[in-house]
Design a protein around this motif. Structure first.
Motif, short mmCIF file in Angstrom:
data_model
loop_
_atom_site.label_atom_id
_atom_site.label_comp_id
_atom_site.label_asym_id
_atom_site.label_seq_id
_atom_site.Cartn_x
_atom_site.Cartn_y
_atom_site.Cartn_z
N ILE A 185 0.82 -0.60 -0.19
CA ILE A 185 -0.07 -0.04 0.20
C ILE A 185 0.65 1.56 -0.03
CG2 ILE A 185 -1.79 1.26 0.98
CD1 ILE A 185 -2.99 -1.33 0.06
N LEU A 186 2.08 1.59 1.05
CA LEU A 186 2.56 2.34 0.55
C LEU A 186 4.22 1.73 0.89
CD1 LEU A 186 1.73 4.17 4.10
CD2 LEU A 186 1.12 4.20 2.22
N GLY A 206 -4.73 4.51 -1.20
CA GLY A 206 -4.15 4.18 0.14
C GLY A 206 -4.37 5.45 0.91
N LYS A 207 -5.15 6.69 0.95
CA LYS A 207 -5.27 7.55 1.83
C LYS A 207 -6.23 6.97 3.50
CE LYS A 207 -8.18 9.83 -0.83
NZ LYS A 207 -8.60 9.07 -1.87
N THR A 208 -7.27 6.00 3.40
CA THR A 208 -7.64 5.82 4.11
C THR A 208 -6.43 5.17 5.00
OG1 THR A 208 -9.90 5.56 3.03
CG2 THR A 208 -10.05 4.51 5.96
N VAL A 227 -0.30 14.30 -2.40
CA VAL A 227 -0.54 13.60 -3.29
C VAL A 227 -0.22 12.58 -3.84
CG1 VAL A 227 -1.41 13.25 -5.03
CG2 VAL A 227 -1.56 15.71 -4.90
N LEU A 228 -1.27 11.19 -2.68
CA LEU A 228 -1.06 9.66 -2.35
C LEU A 228 -1.20 8.93 -3.91
CD1 LEU A 228 0.26 7.56 -0.66
CD2 LEU A 228 -2.45 7.03 -0.14
N GLY A 229 0.01 8.14 -4.36
CA GLY A 229 -0.62 7.65 -5.96
C GLY A 229 0.60 6.58 -5.65
N SER A 230 0.60 5.38 -6.93
CA SER A 230 1.07 4.54 -6.61
C SER A 230 1.88 3.97 -4.98
CB SER A 230 2.03 4.23 -7.58
OG SER A 230 1.47 4.31 -8.84
N GLY A 231 1.03 4.02 -4.35
CA GLY A 231 1.89 3.85 -2.77
C GLY A 231 2.66 5.19 -2.16
N GLN A 232 3.10 6.55 -3.30
CA GLN A 232 4.54 7.22 -2.81
C GLN A 232 3.56 8.47 -2.46
OE1 GLN A 232 6.93 7.46 -6.27
NE2 GLN A 232 8.35 5.69 -4.81
N LEU A 233 3.97 9.26 -1.21
CA LEU A 233 3.69 10.43 -1.12
C LEU A 233 4.34 11.37 -1.52
CD1 LEU A 233 1.21 11.77 0.17
CD2 LEU A 233 2.83 11.70 2.20
#
Length: 216
Positions: free
Chosen positions: A25-26, A48-50, A207-213
């Motif tokens: 997820i992260l 994966g924000k939640t 912004v969270l995307g593809s497990g990266q922030l």
């Protein structure tokens, strides 16, 4: 990069990875949020924000990496939970308790006192104060959860989709009450699909995307 307590940070993550089952997820998330800052967290559904909010609330433990909340190790869930309140997207209410009882119980859990009747009146729920949570509409549940977050005023408040299931008046109320928390120095992280609304309270955008922030 090392974790530091100076300048004061409410939230810190260093190279945090999180795997749930077979899914990662992260991926190497690093984050610094100073005390009192407001952060809007954006990302597509399923990004994966939640999950990230749950991790920051110590509800999940990193698979790898380290983190601190108000300078307490993220893995020390008892210490972290003394400082953090998570307002989940489903409101996280006790369905068999009334509106009043939900707020009273939340205060007792944190060893606090507060004006429960005034808190319900502030969100327009004073006339249904004796109604059980299971019989509230989605909008009412959201208002009650907002009232609880505002009443508790935890130093770190994490909010998942606060504008969902609310009309324009309800969304304005979210901005008003969360804005008051920012004004008194509460650190806010708001995961939302309404960036224009969230940024008025929490201007820093991640912004969270593809497990990266990443910074927006």
């Amino acid at each position: 990069m090392s974790l530091s307590a100076s300048p004061p940070y409410a939230l810190q993550l260093r190279d945090v990875w999180l795997r749930l089952g077979r899914e990662v997820i992260l991926r190497g998330v690093t984050l610094d949020v100073p005390v009192g800052e407001g952060v809007t967290l954006l990302g597509e559904n399923g990004a994966g924000k939640t999950t990230l909010l749950r991790l920051l609330a110590s509800g999940l433990r990193p698979t790898r990496g380290e983190g601190r909340v108000m300078n307490f190790d993220l893995r020390d869930s008892r210490a972290v939970r003394d400082f953090v309140h998570l307002m989940p997207v489903d409101a996280g209410l006790y369905p068999d308790l009334t509106c009043t009882e939900n707020l009273e119980f939340a205060l007792r859990m944190h060893g606090q006192t507060g004006d429960v009747h005034g808190a319900l009146r502030r969100v327009g729920l004073e006339k249904v104060s004796g109604r059980r949570g299971r019989f509230l509409s989605a909008g009412m549940r959201k208002r009650l959860a907002l009232s609880r977050a505002h009443l508790l005023r935890r130093p770190v408040t994490l909010v998942d989709e606060p504008f969902a299931n609310l009309d324009d008046a309800g969304r304005a109320l979210v901005q008003e009450l969360l804005g008051e928390l920012r004004h008194i120095g509460v650190t806010l992280v708001i995961a939302a699909h309404e960036p224009a609304l969230a940024r008025q309270i929490a201007p820093r955008t991640l912004v969270l995307g593809s497990g990266q922030l990443v910074e927006a």
